[in-house]
Design a protein around this motif. Structure first.
Motif, short mmCIF file in Angstrom:
data_model
loop_
_atom_site.label_atom_id
_atom_site.label_comp_id
_atom_site.label_asym_id
_atom_site.label_seq_id
_atom_site.Cartn_x
_atom_site.Cartn_y
_atom_site.Cartn_z
N MET A 1 0.76 -1.38 0.07
CA MET A 1 0.06 0.03 -0.12
C MET A 1 0.81 1.40 0.01
N ALA A 2 0.69 2.25 -1.06
CA ALA A 2 1.47 3.19 -1.22
C ALA A 2 1.18 4.30 0.15
N THR A 3 2.12 4.75 0.49
CA THR A 3 1.72 6.03 1.68
C THR A 3 2.24 7.41 1.09
N LEU A 4 1.82 8.44 1.54
CA LEU A 4 2.12 9.81 1.12
C LEU A 4 3.43 10.14 2.11
N ILE A 5 4.43 10.42 1.53
CA ILE A 5 5.68 11.08 2.43
C ILE A 5 5.53 12.39 2.70
N ALA A 6 5.51 12.65 3.84
CA ALA A 6 5.41 14.17 4.31
C ALA A 6 6.87 14.66 4.24
N HIS A 7 6.95 15.96 3.76
CA HIS A 7 7.94 16.65 3.80
C HIS A 7 7.63 18.05 4.55
N SER A 8 8.47 18.46 5.48
CA SER A 8 8.42 19.17 6.37
C SER A 8 8.44 20.68 5.75
N ASN A 9 9.24 20.79 4.72
CA ASN A 9 9.51 22.10 3.94
C ASN A 9 9.23 21.82 2.66
N PRO A 10 8.15 21.90 2.00
CA PRO A 10 8.01 21.46 0.78
C PRO A 10 8.63 22.47 -0.27
N ILE A 11 9.08 22.16 -1.54
CA ILE A 11 9.72 23.17 -2.26
C ILE A 11 8.83 23.90 -3.07
N GLU A 12 8.89 25.29 -3.01
CA GLU A 12 7.77 25.92 -3.66
C GLU A 12 8.22 26.14 -5.06
N ILE A 13 7.10 25.85 -6.05
CA ILE A 13 7.18 25.93 -7.33
C ILE A 13 6.07 27.09 -7.86
N THR A 14 6.53 27.97 -8.58
CA THR A 14 6.00 29.17 -9.00
C THR A 14 5.12 28.79 -10.24
N VAL A 15 4.03 28.85 -10.45
CA VAL A 15 3.33 28.63 -11.70
C VAL A 15 2.40 29.89 -11.88
N ALA A 16 2.34 30.15 -13.43
CA ALA A 16 1.69 31.44 -13.70
C ALA A 16 0.71 30.76 -14.63
N GLY A 17 -0.39 31.70 -14.61
CA GLY A 17 -1.45 31.42 -15.67
C GLY A 17 -1.69 32.87 -16.37
N THR A 18 -2.24 32.82 -17.66
CA THR A 18 -2.70 34.26 -18.09
C THR A 18 -4.08 34.84 -17.40
N VAL A 19 -3.90 36.03 -17.06
CA VAL A 19 -4.94 36.56 -16.55
C VAL A 19 -6.05 36.56 -17.26
N ASN A 20 -7.39 36.32 -16.20
CA ASN A 20 -8.58 36.54 -17.04
C ASN A 20 -8.82 35.87 -18.28
N GLN A 21 -8.46 34.56 -18.47
CA GLN A 21 -8.43 33.41 -19.60
C GLN A 21 -9.50 32.46 -19.39
N PRO A 22 -10.62 32.52 -19.30
CA PRO A 22 -11.49 31.43 -18.87
C PRO A 22 -11.32 30.38 -20.16
N PRO A 23 -11.55 29.08 -19.72
CA PRO A 23 -11.70 28.60 -18.48
C PRO A 23 -10.24 28.31 -17.51
N TYR A 24 -9.30 28.92 -18.12
CA TYR A 24 -8.05 28.49 -17.48
C TYR A 24 -7.77 29.30 -15.97
N VAL A 25 -8.10 30.51 -16.35
CA VAL A 25 -8.01 31.48 -15.13
C VAL A 25 -9.27 32.21 -15.15
N LEU A 26 -10.07 32.22 -14.26
CA LEU A 26 -11.36 32.95 -14.09
C LEU A 26 -11.08 34.54 -13.41
N LYS A 27 -11.84 35.35 -13.75
CA LYS A 27 -11.86 36.82 -13.25
C LYS A 27 -12.21 36.71 -11.84
N GLN A 28 -13.19 36.00 -11.33
CA GLN A 28 -13.53 35.95 -10.03
C GLN A 28 -12.73 34.92 -9.28
N GLY A 29 -11.40 34.38 -9.78
CA GLY A 29 -10.70 33.45 -9.22
C GLY A 29 -11.08 32.07 -9.33
N GLY A 30 -9.96 31.09 -9.37
CA GLY A 30 -9.99 29.80 -9.65
C GLY A 30 -9.77 29.59 -11.13
#
Length: 244
Positions: A1-30
């Motif tokens: 059974m696979a287990t989720l390995i916990a990392h106390s300090n996860p490595i941050e990955i910055t991900v950008a998306g084009t602003v206000n481009q539905p359905p990828y990026v919605l004006k109201q968020g999400g």
């Protein structure tokens, strides 16, 4: 059974998306891009995918110069530096389609008049039928074409009779149809497409996560059915895994 390995300090990955481009990026968020990042954070703790919405030109500049790690749901062919930027497996197949009000377009032959009849497109996007011209003055004077800031603006221009023909991605059309089915029934959508392409995640070569590792995480989402569920929220279906 696979287990989720916990990392106390996860490595941050910055991900950008084009602003206000539905359905990828919605004006109201999400939106689809943020939902994928959230799902990736849920299935592992080694990385923390931090999503931010940016104008497309700024996002392109920043990933080309290593200032962000990734861009969500873009295409490597769109003026990215392939010496420093690679891409994930393809996640979505897209076609750019013509559309018009049914009371104006009697049949598919009407779309041969795109660029002659009053036409509307997204500012900054490049289209085959316009010979990839993007200068607004040239578009108005030579192609009878106006521009707006986003794809839903194209839809509004056509529905409100400010233009006869619009061009939208199949993804935006599908998403708009799920939100406004009655309005969409007023439209005739072209069988032909102006262009076809895939969308994927772009990854800078100096990103803490490799392309292979990112593809593995996406495959976990796919195998569990979670990826399909995310896409279904926006009336979309992910591309098959073999489409590279």
């Amino acid at each position: 059974m696979a287990t989720l390995i916990a990392h106390s300090n996860p490595i941050e990955i910055t991900v950008a998306g084009t602003v206000n481009q539905p359905p990828y990026v919605l004006k109201q968020g999400g939106g689809l891009s943020r939902d994928i990042c959230d799902a990736l954070n849920e299935i592992q703790s080694e990385y923390q995918f931090v999503f931010q919405a940016l104008p497309s030109i700024r996002a392109r500049h920043r990933i080309n110069h290593g200032e962000i790690h990734m861009i969500a749901m873009a295409n490597i062919a769109w003026s990215y530096d392939r010496q420093v930027v690679g891409h994930s497996d393809n996640l979505l197949y897209v076609e750019d389609k013509f559309f018009a009000r049914r009371n104006v377009a009697q049949d598919q032959s009407y779309f041969d008049k795109a660029g002659q009849e009053p036409t509307v497109v997204v500012n900054g996007f490049r289209y085959n039928f316009l010979n990839f011209e993007s200068d607004q003055s040239t578009l108005r004077e030579q192609y009878n074409t106006s521009t707006v800031n986003d794809e839903f603006g194209v839809m509004r221009m056509v529905l409100n009779q400010y233009a006869n023909i619009g061009v939208l991605s199949s993804t935006s059309l599908s998403y708009y149809q799920s939100l406004y089915p009655t309005q969409t029934k007023q439209l005739l959508i072209s069988d032909k497409s102006d262009s076809q392409y895939y969308r994927h995640f772009l990854i800078n070569q100096y990103s803490p996560i490799s392309i292979d590792r990112f593809n593995e995480l996406i495959q976990q989402l796919r195998a569990s059915g979670k990826l399909q569920q995310i896409f279904a929220r926006y009336n979309l279906v992910p591309a098959q895994l073999h489409t590279q």
